[in-house]
Each structure stands twice: as C-alpha cells, then as structure tokens.
Scaffold this motif. Sequence first.
Motif, short mmCIF file in Angstrom:
data_model
loop_
_atom_site.label_atom_id
_atom_site.label_comp_id
_atom_site.label_asym_id
_atom_site.label_seq_id
_atom_site.Cartn_x
_atom_site.Cartn_y
_atom_site.Cartn_z
N ARG A 103 0.85 -1.20 0.00
CA ARG A 103 0.00 0.00 0.00
C ARG A 103 0.88 1.23 0.00
O ARG A 103 1.71 1.40 0.88
CB ARG A 103 -0.83 0.02 1.30
N MET A 132 -5.35 -8.69 6.74
CA MET A 132 -6.08 -7.44 6.94
C MET A 132 -6.87 -7.03 5.68
O MET A 132 -6.32 -6.97 4.58
CB MET A 132 -5.10 -6.30 7.27
N ALA A 134 -8.56 -3.72 4.91
CA ALA A 134 -8.71 -2.36 5.45
C ALA A 134 -9.54 -1.52 4.49
O ALA A 134 -10.77 -1.55 4.53
CB ALA A 134 -7.34 -1.77 5.73
N GLY A 191 -5.75 4.80 7.33
CA GLY A 191 -6.18 3.54 6.73
C GLY A 191 -5.92 2.33 7.60
O GLY A 191 -5.95 1.19 7.11
N TYR A 192 -5.68 2.53 8.90
CA TYR A 192 -5.49 1.40 9.82
C TYR A 192 -6.82 1.03 10.45
O TYR A 192 -7.65 1.90 10.75
CB TYR A 192 -4.45 1.71 10.90
N ILE A 193 -7.00 -0.27 10.67
CA ILE A 193 -8.26 -0.77 11.22
C ILE A 193 -8.30 -0.53 12.73
O ILE A 193 -7.32 -0.81 13.43
CB ILE A 193 -8.42 -2.27 10.91
N GLY A 198 -2.85 -3.52 14.50
CA GLY A 198 -1.65 -2.80 14.09
C GLY A 198 -1.25 -3.19 12.68
O GLY A 198 -2.08 -3.63 11.88
N ASP A 199 0.02 -3.02 12.36
CA ASP A 199 0.53 -3.37 11.04
C ASP A 199 0.91 -4.85 11.06
O ASP A 199 1.89 -5.25 11.69
CB ASP A 199 1.75 -2.49 10.71
N ALA A 200 0.12 -5.65 10.35
CA ALA A 200 0.29 -7.11 10.42
C ALA A 200 1.69 -7.52 9.96
O ALA A 200 2.36 -8.33 10.61
CB ALA A 200 -0.78 -7.80 9.59
N GLY A 201 2.14 -6.96 8.83
CA GLY A 201 3.46 -7.32 8.30
C GLY A 201 4.56 -7.01 9.31
O GLY A 201 5.45 -7.82 9.57
N1 URA Z 1 -2.68 -3.04 7.04
C1 URA Z 1 -2.35 -3.51 8.26
O1 URA Z 1 -1.38 -4.26 8.40
N2 URA Z 1 -3.10 -3.11 9.31
C2 URA Z 1 -4.15 -2.29 9.19
O2 URA Z 1 -4.80 -1.99 10.20
C3 URA Z 1 -4.47 -1.82 7.89
C4 URA Z 1 -3.72 -2.22 6.84
#
Ligand code: URA
Length: 207
Positions: A103, A132, A134, A191-193, A198-201
Amino acid sequence: MANLHIIDHPLIQNKLTRLRDMNTKNHNFRLLLEELTALMVYEITRNYPLREVSITTPLEKTTGMILDTSVVLVPILRAGTGMLGGVLDLIPTAKVGHIGLYRDPDTLQPVEYYAKFPKTLGDAQVILVDPMLATGGSAIVGIDILKREGARKIQFLCLVAAPEGVAAFSDVHPDVPIYAAALDRELNDHGYILPGLGDAGDRIFGT
Ligand code: URA
Ligand code: PRP
C-alpha cells in the motif's frame, strides 16, 4: 455485507484477542496467526467436493472419501505469507501462488510488484489470504489479478475486516466470499483498522 462470513468460534476469538494485544511478541504473533488460519481453513473448506475411493484397511476392503478438488493458496505479500503454514498444515497438497502488493503510504493505493501462479489455477479452488482487509484496495486488486490469470473458484480469507473494505470489495467482487474472524469498527485517517491489531506485516516480521 452479503458475501461476508464471520467465523467466530470460541477458540478463534480467544486467539484473536491474544493476537490483537500489543504485548504479544513477534514469535507468538506468528504462531497465533498460523493457528488461527488453520482453525478458519477448517470452516471454509466445509463444502469442498469429495469423491469415493476404494482402500484396504489392515482388516478388509472398504471405501472412503477424499477431496475432489485441487487447492491453490495465494498469499498477498508480505503479511499473507504469515498464514501459509496454517493452510498447508491442513491441506499439505495445496499449491502456492504469490501476489506482491504494497500500500502506498500516501495514497493508500495498492502497488503490484510480483505475481506467479501454478498452472492449475483455473481448475483449482483458490484461497487468497491476507490478514487485513482495510480499505479493501489490496484484496480487490488481488482478486482482479487472480481472475485475469483464469481463476474461477475463489475465496478470500482474512482475519480482521473493516466495514469500509468489506463494502468496497463486495461492490467490485460480489461473487467472491470473504471469510474473517472479526468485523472491526472503522478505519483511522491512515487507513489502519480500529481496534485492529496494528501493522500485520511489521508484527509478523519484526520490522
Ligand atoms: N494493514 C495492516 O497491516 N493493518 C491495518 O490496520 C491496515 C492495513
Ligand atoms: C497490509 C495488509 C494488506 C493491506 C490491507 O499490507 O497485509 O495487504 O495492508 O490494506 P488495504 O485493504 O487498505 O489495501 P501492506 O501494504 O502494509 O504491505 P505488507 O504486507 O508488505 O506489510
């Protein structure tokens, strides 16, 4: 939200809560993600076709049922790869394709950088995985790519979905079912849920 299926088995809710917790370290996050994925795969494969085969037990001849479809699993890089092991534990014969998307942090639009698939894509049951959903941009483009490459039977498996992403995805791909462990409240300005995880990656790979 017609094509959204929430799989909220107690074991899934329990593990998802631990996954969301910011104190859960990378190695536990990876383990929980694989365990959760396996539990969800058990549910999403419920209607897969079977065929009868003859076998011989140590005592006599009998018939049994085996899966009558090939399965292609396609993680969206990077975070989707954290779900690979969970699917392969239950369907070890699945073949694996890859879609590389990230993204753009400013536009939130997905950028494609890689795509490779097994030749059986068109005949197989295809499971696109990404933890995710989002804005929905990545999953929508992921499905666009799969359809472009000839996939016909597609399921999308994620963990946490935002209402905005589900709506966008359902508009573009009403024929593809979405399976999630939770439908969260909303997206924040980046754009985070929310509440999300958090940021899954970053949480999988410790970046
Ligand atoms: N990607 C993620 O890893 N977390 C989010 O909350 C949104 C996009
Ligand atoms: C994350 C996530 C999804 C995407 C979801 O990936 O794994 O692919 O964001 O957001 P969207 O629904 O708004 O498209 P990211 O772009 O952070 O890349 P990464 O997996 O390489 O960290």
